[in-house]
Design a protein around this motif. Structure first.
Motif, PDB file in Angstrom:
ATOM      1  N   ALA A 200       0.847  -1.196   0.000  1.00 41.23           N
ATOM      2  CA  ALA A 200       0.000   0.000   0.000  1.00 41.23           C
ATOM      3  C   ALA A 200       0.879   1.242   0.000  1.00 41.23           C
ATOM      4  O   ALA A 200       2.038   1.198   0.447  1.00 41.23           O
ATOM      5  CB  ALA A 200      -0.908  -0.009   1.226  1.00 41.23           C
ATOM      6  N   PRO A 201       0.362   2.362  -0.508  1.00 40.72           N
ATOM      7  CA  PRO A 201       1.172   3.585  -0.575  1.00 40.72           C
ATOM      8  C   PRO A 201       1.826   3.952   0.759  1.00 40.72           C
ATOM      9  O   PRO A 201       1.149   4.171   1.759  1.00 40.72           O
ATOM     10  CB  PRO A 201       0.151   4.648  -1.000  1.00 40.72           C
ATOM     11  N   GLY A 202       3.148   3.988   0.744  1.00 43.01           N
ATOM     12  CA  GLY A 202       3.910   4.362   1.931  1.00 43.01           C
ATOM     13  C   GLY A 202       4.164   3.240   2.910  1.00 43.01           C
ATOM     14  O   GLY A 202       4.903   3.429   3.890  1.00 43.01           O
ATOM     15  N   ASP A 203       3.624   2.055   2.656  1.00 42.23           N
ATOM     16  CA  ASP A 203       3.752   0.937   3.594  1.00 42.23           C
ATOM     17  C   ASP A 203       4.928   0.035   3.203  1.00 42.23           C
ATOM     18  O   ASP A 203       4.754  -1.132   2.867  1.00 42.23           O
ATOM     19  CB  ASP A 203       2.448   0.139   3.624  1.00 42.23           C
ATOM     20  N   ILE A 204       6.119   0.590   3.220  1.00 42.83           N
ATOM     21  CA  ILE A 204       7.310  -0.159   2.820  1.00 42.83           C
ATOM     22  C   ILE A 204       8.461   0.117   3.785  1.00 42.83           C
ATOM     23  O   ILE A 204       8.483   1.129   4.481  1.00 42.83           O
ATOM     24  CB  ILE A 204       7.774   0.197   1.385  1.00 42.83           C
ATOM     25  N   THR A 205       9.411  -0.800   3.807  1.00 42.12           N
ATOM     26  CA  THR A 205      10.669  -0.600   4.518  1.00 42.12           C
ATOM     27  C   THR A 205      11.760  -0.431   3.473  1.00 42.12           C
ATOM     28  O   THR A 205      11.689  -1.017   2.386  1.00 42.12           O
ATOM     29  CB  THR A 205      10.996  -1.806   5.410  1.00 42.12           C
ATOM     30  N   PRO A 206      12.782   0.376   3.737  1.00 41.60           N
ATOM     31  CA  PRO A 206      13.823   0.624   2.732  1.00 41.60           C
ATOM     32  C   PRO A 206      14.729  -0.587   2.518  1.00 41.60           C
ATOM     33  O   PRO A 206      15.004  -1.331   3.456  1.00 41.60           O
ATOM     34  CB  PRO A 206      14.601   1.810   3.318  1.00 41.60           C
ATOM     35  N   PRO A 207      15.213  -0.797   1.288  1.00 41.41           N
ATOM     36  CA  PRO A 207      16.112  -1.901   0.987  1.00 41.41           C
ATOM     37  C   PRO A 207      17.570  -1.548   1.277  1.00 41.41           C
ATOM     38  O   PRO A 207      17.906  -0.392   1.568  1.00 41.41           O
ATOM     39  CB  PRO A 207      15.909  -2.101  -0.520  1.00 41.41           C
ATOM     40  N   ALA A 208      18.432  -2.564   1.189  1.00 42.95           N
ATOM     41  CA  ALA A 208      19.892  -2.395   1.268  1.00 42.95           C
ATOM     42  C   ALA A 208      20.295  -1.523   2.454  1.00 42.95           C
ATOM     43  O   ALA A 208      19.842  -1.745   3.565  1.00 42.95           O
ATOM     44  CB  ALA A 208      20.424  -1.838  -0.054  1.00 42.95           C
ATOM     45  N   ASP A 209      21.149  -0.510   2.193  1.00 40.37           N
ATOM     46  CA  ASP A 209      21.708   0.307   3.270  1.00 40.37           C
ATOM     47  C   ASP A 209      20.884   1.558   3.582  1.00 40.37           C
ATOM     48  O   ASP A 209      21.276   2.352   4.440  1.00 40.37           O
ATOM     49  CB  ASP A 209      23.130   0.743   2.910  1.00 40.37           C
ATOM     50  N   TRP A 210      19.777   1.764   2.879  1.00 38.78           N
ATOM     51  CA  TRP A 210      18.972   2.954   3.143  1.00 38.78           C
ATOM     52  C   TRP A 210      18.281   2.852   4.501  1.00 38.78           C
ATOM     53  O   TRP A 210      17.792   1.782   4.888  1.00 38.78           O
ATOM     54  CB  TRP A 210      17.931   3.148   2.048  1.00 38.78           C
ATOM     55  N   LYS A 211      18.256   3.939   5.211  1.00 39.43           N
ATOM     56  CA  LYS A 211      17.576   3.998   6.502  1.00 39.43           C
ATOM     57  C   LYS A 211      16.127   4.462   6.345  1.00 39.43           C
ATOM     58  O   LYS A 211      15.294   4.237   7.230  1.00 39.43           O
ATOM     59  CB  LYS A 211      18.308   4.954   7.447  1.00 39.43           C
ATOM     60  N   THR A 212      15.852   5.134   5.227  1.00 38.14           N
ATOM     61  CA  THR A 212      14.517   5.632   4.969  1.00 38.14           C
ATOM     62  C   THR A 212      14.328   5.755   3.474  1.00 38.14           C
ATOM     63  O   THR A 212      15.263   5.558   2.699  1.00 38.14           O
ATOM     64  CB  THR A 212      14.300   7.001   5.650  1.00 38.14           C
ATOM     65  N   TRP A 213      13.121   6.084   3.040  1.00 38.69           N
ATOM     66  CA  TRP A 213      12.822   6.295   1.627  1.00 38.69           C
ATOM     67  C   TRP A 213      12.200   7.678   1.464  1.00 38.69           C
ATOM     68  O   TRP A 213      11.567   8.200   2.380  1.00 38.69           O
ATOM     69  CB  TRP A 213      11.882   5.202   1.099  1.00 38.69           C
ATOM     70  N   ALA A 214      12.386   8.248   0.272  1.00 44.48           N
ATOM     71  CA  ALA A 214      11.818   9.562  -0.012  1.00 44.48           C
ATOM     72  C   ALA A 214      10.510   9.444  -0.789  1.00 44.48           C
ATOM     73  O   ALA A 214       9.556  10.184  -0.520  1.00 44.48           O
ATOM     74  CB  ALA A 214      12.805  10.418  -0.790  1.00 44.48           C
ATOM     75  N   ILE A 215      10.479   8.534  -1.769  1.00 40.79           N
ATOM     76  CA  ILE A 215       9.293   8.361  -2.612  1.00 40.79           C
ATOM     77  C   ILE A 215       9.032   6.868  -2.801  1.00 40.79           C
ATOM     78  O   ILE A 215       9.956   6.083  -3.012  1.00 40.79           O
ATOM     79  CB  ILE A 215       9.474   9.041  -3.983  1.00 40.79           C
TER      80      ILE A 215
END
Length: 241
Positions: A200-215
């Motif tokens: 769902a929109p915004g319901d994700i965890t960031p992959p690899a070394d990212w701590k957060t996502w922008a879009i």
């Protein structure tokens, strides 16, 4: 994105990684393109969502009506490889300027090419158009071109570092979640735009070394639709000075 659709004219290098996210769709028929052009503009997500809503397009949506779009940010395909240019880019760029929302331009990368040559091609096309503070630059990377994980990762770092040095602006990195998780190690300092269609929109965890996502790009129906965890002002802060 599972496909960013338009790719070197007639070649089937689709931008969004639906193969990495759900079921692979490797080509878009002319009939589908016609239906997409005729369909009503999508609204922002109907249910409550605290995120900023945006859309992104390429030559497949050459006549997209930005004036009547509910998007608060828009991204446009500018270039691919070392010499291909999306002919709809100037028109979209002007329309987004008129609308006054956050805008960005993206380059579809091919790790089998020289990353500096690709970066220079992208910058030459983007710089040929009027710019304004807050314009966001993006590397769209979703194909390995048969190269190793190490080579693709090195290629991405070289492209991103070069564009940062030339513009003084840190580009955004776009890819599908699985591709980014495999090839994106060490790129966590670059803002992440990630495609994941089964969430769902915004319901994700960031992959690899990212701590957060922008879009988060959450669908390509009827066009590519996104939400951002950032406000429009925060998105502009990621762009050119």
């Amino acid at each position: 994105m599972s496909t960013h659709r338009l790719s070197l004219g007639g070649r089937h290098s689709r931008r969004r990684l639906r193969s990495a996210l759900a079921a692979a769709t490797l080509a878009v028929s002319a009939a589908t393109a016609g239906i997409t052009a005729a369909v009503a503009l999508p609204a922002a997500p109907a249910y409550a969502n605290p995120h900023t809503y945006g859309q992104d397009v390429s030559g497949y949506e050459a006549d997209h009506d930005w004036m009547n779009s509910r998007a608060q940010f828009g991204f446009i395909k500018a270039t691919e490889g070392t010499d291909w240019v999306d002919s709809s880019f100037p028109r979209h760029w002007r329309e987004l300027a008129k609308k006054g929302i956050v805008r960005g331009a993206y380059h579809y990368g091919h790790p089998s090419n020289d990353p500096i040559a690709e970066a220079d091609h992208f910058l030459s096309v983007v710089n040929s158009q009027p710019s304004k503070p807050g314009d966001i630059l993006v590397l769209d990377l979703e194909t390995a071109d048969g190269e190793s994980v190490e080579q693709v990762n090195k290629w991405a770092k070289t492209w991103l570092e070069y564009v940062t040095a030339k513009t003084g602006t840190r580009p955004m990195f776009y890819s599908g979640w699985n591709f980014a998780n495999k090839y994106g190690r060490g790129l966590g300092q670059y803002p992440l735009w990630v495609a994941h269609y089964s969430k769902a929109p915004g319901d994700i965890t960031p992959p690899a070394d990212w701590k957060t996502w922008a879009i988060h790009q959450y669908t390509d129906e009827p066009i590519d639709q996104n939400v951002s965890s950032l406000t429009p002002a925060q998105l502009r802060a990621l762009g050119r000075r």
